[in-house]
Design a protein around this motif. Structure first.
Motif, short mmCIF file in Angstrom:
data_model
loop_
_atom_site.label_atom_id
_atom_site.label_comp_id
_atom_site.label_asym_id
_atom_site.label_seq_id
_atom_site.Cartn_x
_atom_site.Cartn_y
_atom_site.Cartn_z
N ASP A 1 44.86 48.76 37.23
CA ASP A 1 45.13 49.15 38.60
C ASP A 1 46.44 48.52 39.07
OD1 ASP A 1 44.80 49.94 41.26
OD2 ASP A 1 42.63 49.92 40.94
N GLU B 1 36.33 55.00 41.31
CA GLU B 1 37.11 53.77 41.10
C GLU B 1 37.15 53.00 42.41
OE1 GLU B 1 40.95 54.26 39.36
OE2 GLU B 1 40.21 55.47 37.70
N THR C 1 34.44 48.06 38.02
CA THR C 1 34.23 48.10 39.48
C THR C 1 33.38 46.91 39.91
OG1 THR C 1 32.38 49.62 39.11
CG2 THR C 1 34.45 50.62 39.78
#
Lengths: 806, 320
Positions: free
Chosen positions: A723, A596, A175
C-alpha cells in the motif's frame, strides 16, 4: 420350448460365461470392523487391497463389509480415522467366500500417520479428495513445541500466516486480520470472532489436536462464507481404549537481537508454559472424557515505544505490560449410548483468559526494530469461551444425523477504543447417507444458522453500538464413484445474510470436483468452485479514532466473491527406502470486490477525523500458480527413520483493471481517485499487494534410536507491492521534522527485504518410552526480518522442553 | 513564537513599556534571533516573534504539520535569513509560511487562516504608525505557475487573513507584494505601498510571508526573506498614486513589472532615466506581470511610470 429355452441358454451364457471371465480369478472376503474394547461398529471403515488401492470398500452401518478380491494370497488393509490401521494376509479362493474374524482396530498413537481427512464433506482418504488438502499431524505439532497453531500453519505448503492473518495460495492481502478470507474451524465449527471474522490462534487448544487439515482454493460451498480462498480445519482428540495423559512443559528465552536492533530488555526474555491433556473412557467405557489446559507466559520480543522529545508517548506501556499471559482450559465429553445403537452425544468446551499486547507497527527500522510505535500497541484483556453441545445418530438405514451447536462469547477490554463484547450462536444439522442402490452415491446435506452479535463502541457506524449478523445457509453435496477409477462430486450452497435487519442478501454458490485413479498410485483431480464472503460487522461499521486519525465506516461495502479452478495430481511412490507422495496442483482463481483497508480523507467535513482508514471494495484480480508438496518417510532400519515434508508455491497475483477507479476521497488538495495504480507502491508490476510470489517450506526429522534431530525452513520471497499509504506516512512523519515518530519502511523495503529464509532446529532425546526432553531454537540464525510491512518477526528463541506421554 | 520567559516579562513589566512607546517598527525583521519553541525539536527553531504552522492553535495538527521553513545562513545582512518552502504531504501542499501573528491550521486550506491574537502578546505585534510602504529583500525559486507573497495588514483589534470567519472591518491598511514566478537567485529589494482604508491609527501589524500562491501552491517552490522594514517617507519625493499598485523590481538586467488595482484598459509603461528621458516603453493591462529586457541600460537610478487615463503611478528602481 425351443425358443424359450434358447433365451434361457442365452441368459445362462451371458450370466454364466461373462461373470466367469471376470470372476473366474476372484473370490470374496467378508468381515466386520469394530473398535477394540467397546466392540462399537466402525461405520465407514476403509477396507482395501494393499497392492491395488483401487480395489476396496467401506464398512456398513453395522461395521460389515464384503469385498471381491483376486485369488491368491492378498494383503488387505483396514483403516479408520483415528484408529491404527491393520493389514491382514488372506488366502482368496476362486469363487469362494472367506469369512474373516471380527477385525478390531485400536486407537492409534500419535506417531501413526493419518491419511483420512474430513475437510471434504466425506470421510475419505486423502488421495480420493477432489480438492487440494494438506494434513498436519500431531507428531509435528508436538515435536515443534507448538504453542500456537499459526506457527504450524506457517509451515504448511501453500499457507502463509502474515501477522496472524492466514493467506492461502496468495488469495488475500493484509487487513489486520479483519474479515479473514480463510475459514478456520475447530471440530467443524467456525472459530472466527463474531464482530471481525478474525481467528484467534491462541484460543485453539493446541495440546489436544488430532490433526489439522488445510483446504486450498475457494471452499465456500463446503465450508461457508469466509472460506473464500481456503479453509483450515482443526480436529480435536477423543480418547482411545487406554487412558492417555500428555504433559508438556517448556522454558526458554528470546536471545539478544541481531545487528543494529536494540535489546530493550535486561537479562533474559523468558517464555514458559505448561500444557496438559488427559483423555480416558469413564465407567462402562461408553463415556469419553478429554481434559486439557494450558498456562503460559511470554515475555514479548516487541517492547514499548521509546521516543525522543518533543514526541510524547502517552500510552503508558512499560516492559512488563508488553508480556502475554494466557490461561486456557478445555474439555470434551461424549457419551455413546448403550441402549440406542449408533447414538452419541456430548458437550465440548474451551475457556481462555488472555492478557496480551499486540504491536501493530515497529518504532523504526533499525534500533527500534523490536519496539512498538507510540499509539500502535493494542493492549487486550480478554475472556473467551465456547461450549459445543452435539448429538450424532447413525440410523439403521445407514444415515448419519448430526446436530452440532456452539455458543461462543468474548469480552475484551482494550485500549484504543477497541473494547468489545460479542457472542456467536451456531447451529448445524447435517445428514449424510450412502445410497448403494443408485450406484454408491454419497449425499450430505445440512442447514446452518450462524448468528453473530456484537456490542462495541467502535461499531457505531451503523448508528448503534449493538449489531448483529445472521447467516442462514443450506448446502448439499453428492459424490458418486464410477467404478474404481472416477469420483465425481457436486455441491451447492445457498447463503442468506441478514445484517441488523436492514441489509439482506441471498447468494447461491456451486462447486464441482472430480478425482481419477489413473495409475496404481496416481490420482488426478480437478475441481471448480465458487467463493463468497459477506463483509463482517467490523468492516462495514467500524468508526473509531485515535488522535486525529480515524477508521471510517463503509455501510455500502459489497460482498467479495471468487471462483477457483484447479487440476492436481498426487503420486504415491516408493523410492528405495523412501515412501511418500508428491502432489502438484495448478490453480486459477479470480476475485471480485476484494476488500482492502485503505488510507484516505474519507470524511467530507474533516470533523470526525481528518483522515484514516476505510474498508473499500477494489477491482477484479486473478491469481494463477502452482503448488507442489512432498511428504513421506524413509525407514532406514527399525530405529532410523527420516520424515520429510516439503512444499513450494508460486503465485502470480495480478490486478485485472489497474486503472479502475473504485473510490474517491475528500482530499482537501483535490479528491483522490483510488485505483490499483494510485494506491500501489509498485503499480507497474500489476502484482497485488502483500503477496509472496515464491514460498517454500521444509521440515525434516531424523529419528535414530532415542534421538531425533529436526529442522524446519520457511522461505518467503520479497513482497513485490504494498500500500502506497505506508510510504506516504513515511513522507509525512519525516516532513514533520521530529514532532512525530518517523514511520520508516522505505529503506528496509528496498535494501533489507530481498526474501527471507528462516530456519528452526530441534533435538530431542527419549528419556523413557513416555518422556522426552528437547532443545529447540526457532529462527536459529537470529535473522532480523519482517514479512508484513512494519511488523518485526521474532528474533531467535531457545527453548528446553520436557514432555510426558502416559 | 515568543519564549515563555519573554511572555512573562511582557505580562509583568514589558507590556506597560510596550504601550508607553509608540510602536512603529517591526519585531525581528532581519530574522537574526531564533528560538526553539515548546513542542518543536532543536533542529527546527523559529525566528523570535514569528510563528509557523507547527505552533498553530490546533494541537491536533501541529505534530504532523510539515516543517516548511528553515533558518538560512545566506543573509542579505547580518547572519541569518528566513527560508520558506512548499511541502507535499498526503496529496496536500503545505505552503511555506511564517507570520508574526498566529496560525489556525486545518487540513483544508479553505478553513485555515492567520490571525492577530489581541489577548496574548505572544501572538501579536503592536504597531501604531501609518507607514507608506513595506520593503524588504528576497530571493525565490518558484515552480512554474507558482509565486510567493508578502502581505502586511495594519489593523485595530482582531484581524485574520484570509477572511474565513471574520470580516475586514478592523483593517486600516494593506500592503501586498507578489514575488515573481521566475527564479531570483540574488537578493532583490521589494517595495510595496500600504493602501489605506480608513483614517484610523492601527494597533497591530500582521505580516504573512509565503513561498507559494495559497491554495494553488506547488510543492517545491521556495523563497527567502530578509530585512523587512516599513518606510514612512517616499524618498523620491513623488507620491505613489494610492488607487493603483505598481510593483517593480530589477534583477539581472531584467525589469519585472506588475500592475494591479487599476481600471480596465491599456496602461502605458515608461522607464525614465534620472534626467526624465524615456528609455523603454511597454503596455500592460490590470493584473498583468511583464518582464522587460533592460540590458541596454546603464546602471543607475530609473523611474518606472505607469499611466492610465489621467493617473500616473511612479516607482523608483536601482538597476545594477
Amino acid at each position: 420350448m425351443g425358443k424359450r429355452h434358447g433365451i434361457l441358454y442365452l441368459l445362462a451364457f451371458l450370466f454364466g460365461i461373462v461373470p466367469g471371465i471376470v470372476l473366474g480369478q476372484t473370490g470374496i472376503i467378508t468381515g466386520r470392523v469394530v473398535e477394540a474394547g467397546t466392540e462399537t461398529s466402525l461405520i465407514g471403515a476403509n477396507v482395501y487391497l494393499k497392492s491395488n488401492l483401487s480395489i476396496g470398500t467401506i464398512a456398513d452401518y453395522n461395521g460389515f463389509f464384503q469385498l471381491s478380491l483376486p485369488v491368491g494370497n492378498q494383503q488387505v488393509e483396514v483403516s479408520y480415522t483415528g484408529m491404527k490401521s491393520r493389514v491382514f494376509t488372506v488366502l482368496v479362493k476362486k469363487n469362494a467366500t472367506l469369512k474373516l474374524k471380527t477385525i478390531q482396530l485400536e486407537p492409534e498413537s500419535y506417531t501413526v500417520k493419518e491419511l483420512v481427512v474430513r475437510a471434504g464433506k466425506f470421510n475419505k482418504k486423502l488421495e480420493d479428495q477432489t480438492v487440494s488438502i494438506e494434513v498436519m499431524k500431531p507428531k509435528i505439532i508436538q515435536d515443534r513445541n507448538t504453542q500456537n497453531i499459526s506457527t504450524i500453519l506457517d509451515l504448511t505448503p501453500g499457507v502463509t500466516i502474515l501477522d496472524e492473518e492466514p493467506q492461502i495460495r496468495g488469495g488475500s492481502g493484509f487487513t489486520f486480520g479483519v474479515g479473514s478470507k480463510v475459514g478456520v474451524f475447530v471440530d467443524g465449527i467456525p472459530i472466527a470472532s463474531a464482530d471481525a471474522g478474525k481467528p484467534d490462534w491462541s484460543f485453539i487448544p493446541v495440546e489436544n489436536i488430532r490433526q489439522i487439515e488445510v483446504v486450498k482454493g475457494a471452499s465456500s460451498v463446503l465450508s461457508g462464507s469466509s472460506s473464500l480462498s481456503g479453509a483450515i480445519y482443526v480436529r480435536m482428540n477423543y480418547p482411545g481404549l487406554k487412558p492417555h495423559t500428555y504433559v508438556n512443559t517448556y522454558v526458554g528465552t528470546y536471545t539478544a537481537p541481531n545487528k543494529i536492533a536494540e535489546k530493550w530488555w535486561t537479562g533474559l526474555a523468558p517464555v514458559a508454559g505448561i500444557a496438559f491433556s488427559h483423555s480416558q473412557r469413564l465407567g462402562d467405557g461408553y463415556t469419553d472424557l478429554v481434559l486439557g489446559g494450558n498456562f503460559s507466559y511470554g515475555h514479548n520480543y516487541q517492547g514499548p515505544p521509546k521516543v525522543i522529545p518533543p514526541i510524547v508517548d502517552s500510552s503508558g506501556f512499560t516492559n512488563s505490560k508488553m508480556a502475554n499471559r494466557l490461561l486456557r482450559f478445555n474439555f470434551n465429553l461424549r457419551r455413546r449410548s448403550k441402549k440406542t445403537a449408533g447414538l452419541n452425544f456430548g458437550i465440548n468446551g474451551n475457556f481462555m483468559r488472555q492478557k496480551k499486547a499486540t504491536v501493530m507497527a515497529w518504532l523504526d527500522d533499525t534500533a527500534g526494530f523490536y519496539r512498538g510505535y507510540p499509539g500502535a500497541i493494542l493492549a487486550n484483556d480478554q475472556f473467551i469461551f465456547y461450549v459445543d453441545p452435539f448429538i450424532n445418530y447413525y440410523s439403521k438405514s445407514g444415515a448419519k444425523h448430526a446436530f452440532i451447536s456452539r455458543i461462543m462469547y468474548s469480552d475484551s477490554k482494550a485500549n484504543l477504543d477497541q473494547s468489545n463484547k460479542w457472542m456467536t450462536i451456531y447451529n448445524k444439522y447435517e445428514v449424510r447417507k450412502q445410497f448403494k442402490k443408485v450406484g454408491n452415491v454419497d449425499l450430505v446435506s445440512g442447514v446452518v444458522s450462524d448468528y453473530n452479535h456484537s456490542v462495541a463502541n467502535m461499531y457505531v457506524g451503523s448508528g448503534s453500538d449493538t449489531n448483529y449478523l445472521w447467516n442462514l445457509s443450506w448446502y448439499a453435496e453428492v459424490e458418486k464413484k464410477y467404478g474404481k477409477v472416477a469420483n465425481l462430486s457436486f455441491g451447492i450452497r445457498i447463503e442468506y445474510f441478514n445484517l441488523n435487519g436492514t441489509i439482506k442478501k441471498v447468494k447461491p454458490i456451486f462447486r464441482f470436483g472430480s478425482s481419477f485413479h489413473v495409475g496404481i498410485a496416481t490420482y488426478l483431480r480437478a475441481s471448480i468452485g465458487m467463493g463468497y464472503r459477506f463483509p463482517t460487522i467490523a468492516e462495514r461499521f467500524i468508526r473509531t479514532k485515535v488522535g486525529t486519525f480515524g477508521v471510517f465506516d463503509n455501510p455500502h461495502l459489497q460482498p467479495e466473491s471468487s471462483w477457483n479452478a484447479e487440476v492436481g495430481i498426487k503420486q504415491a511412490f516408493k523410492l528405495s527406502k523412501f515412501k511418500g507422495y508428491a502432489d502438484v496442483a495448478f490453480f486459477y482463481q479470480e476475485y471480485k470486490n476484494t476488500i482492502e483497508y485503505l488510507f484516505g480523507f474519507w470524511d467530507s467535513t474533516y470533523t470526525f477525523a481528518y483522515a484514516g482508514f476505510k474498508f473499500v471494495n477494489t477491482g477484479p484480480s486473478r491469481i494463477t500458480g502452482v503448488d507442489f508438496s512432498l511428504m513421506g518417510q524413509a525407514a532406514f532400519s527399525k530405529h532410523v527413520t527420516l520424515n520429510v515434508m516439503a512444499g513450494y508455491t508460486y503465485v502470480h497475483p495480478v490486478a485485472l483493471e489497474p486503472d479502475l477507479v473504485f473510490a474517491h476521497d475528500y482530499n482537501p488538495g483535490g479528491k483522490t481517485a483510488f485505483s490499483y495504480n494510485t494506491t500501489s507502491v509498485n503499480p507497474s508490476s500489476h502484482i497485488l499487494k502483500y503477496r509472496f510470489l515464491h514460498t517454500a517450506k521444509l521440515d525434516l526429522e531424523l529419528d535414530f534410536n532415542r534421538f531425533a534431530v529436526g529442522t524446519s525452513m520457511r522461505y518467503f520471497s520479497k513482497i513485490v507491492n504494498l500500500d502506497k499509504a505506508i510510504f506516504d506516512f513515511e513522507d509525512v512523519t519525516l516532513a514533520a521534522g521530529g514532532t512525530m515518530q518517523a514511520i520508516l519502511y522505505r529503506n528496509y523495503y528496498y535494501h533489507h527485504n530481498n526474501g527471507n529464509m528462516i530456519w528452526d532446529v530441534r533435538v530431542s532425546y527419549d528419556l523413557s518410552k513416555s518422556s522426552k526432553i528437547s532443545v529447540l531454537s526457532n529462527n536459529v540464525t537470529n535473522k532480523m526480518y519482517s514479512l508484513r510491512p512494519l511488523k518485526a518477526e521474532p528474533p531467535r528463541t531457545i527453548t528446553i522442553r520436557y514432555s510426558l506421554n502416559l | 513564537m515568543k519564549k515563555i520567559l519573554l511572555s512573562l516579562f511582557a505580562v509583568f513589566s514589558g507590556f506597560l513599556v510596550l504601550h508607553a512607546q509608540s510602536a512603529d517598527t517591526l519585531e525581528n525583521p532581519g530574522f537574526e534571533s531564533w528560538e526553539v519553541p515548546i513542542g518543536l525539536p532543536a533542529a527546527h527553531p523559529e525566528p523570535v516573534n514569528w510563528s509557523g504552522i507547527k505552533t498553530s492553535d490546533n494541537p491536533n495538527v501541529n505534530p504532523m504539520a510539515p516543517v516548511n521553513w528553515a533558518r538560512c545562513d545566506t543573509a542579505h545582512s547580518g547572519k541569518y535569513s528566513l527560508r520558506l518552502f512548499n511541502v507535499s504531504a498526503l496529496g496536500l501542499v503545505a505552503t511555506g509560511t511564517m507570520s508574526n501573528g498566529r496560525y489556525h491550521t486545518e487540513v483544508s486550506s479553505s478553513t485555515s487562516y492567520v490571525f492577530t491574537d489581541t489577548a496574548n502578546p505572544l501572538w501579536n505585534t503592536p504597531f501604531t504608525g501609518r507607514p507608506d510602504s513595506l520593503v524588504g529583500w528576497f530571493m525565490c525559486k518558484p515552480l512554474s505557475g507558482d509565486h510567493g507573497n508578502v502581505l502586511a495588514i495594519l489593523h485595530t483589534g482582531y484581524a485574520q487573513t484570509p477572511l474565513v470567519n471574520h470580516d475586514s472591518s478592523t483593517w486600516v491598511a494593506k500592503a501586498s507584494f507578489d514575488l515573481p514566478n521566475t527564479d531570483v537567485d540574488k537578493w532583490v529589494r521589494f517595495s510595496t505601498p500600504f493602501h489605506y482604508y480608513s483614517d484610523k491609527s492601527p494597533q497591530y501589524i500582521l505580516i504573512v510571508l509565503t513561498s507559494g500562491n495559497g491554495a494553488k501552491a506547488l510543492a517545491g517552490s521556495s523563497a527567502m526573506f530578509d530585512d523587512l522594514n516599513v518606510v514612512y517617507n517616499n524618498s523620491t519625493g513623488i507620491k505613489d498614486y494610492e488607487k493603483g499598485t505598481l510593483d517593480v523590481f530589477a534583477h539581472n538586467k531584467q525589469l519585472h513589472i506588475g500592475i494591479k488595482n487599476v481600471p480596465r484598459g491599456t496602461c502605458k509603461i515608461r522607464v525614465l532615466n534620472i534626467l526624465g528621458r524615456v528609455q523603454v516603453t511597454a503596455t500592460l493591462q490590470n493584473g498583468d506581470n511583464k518582464t522587460i529586457d533592460i540590458s541596454s541600460l546603464p546602471s543607475g537610478i530609473y523611474l518606472v511610470q505607469a499611466q492610465y487615463g489621467n493617473h500616473i503611478l511612479v516607482k523608483k528602481i536601482l538597476v545594477h
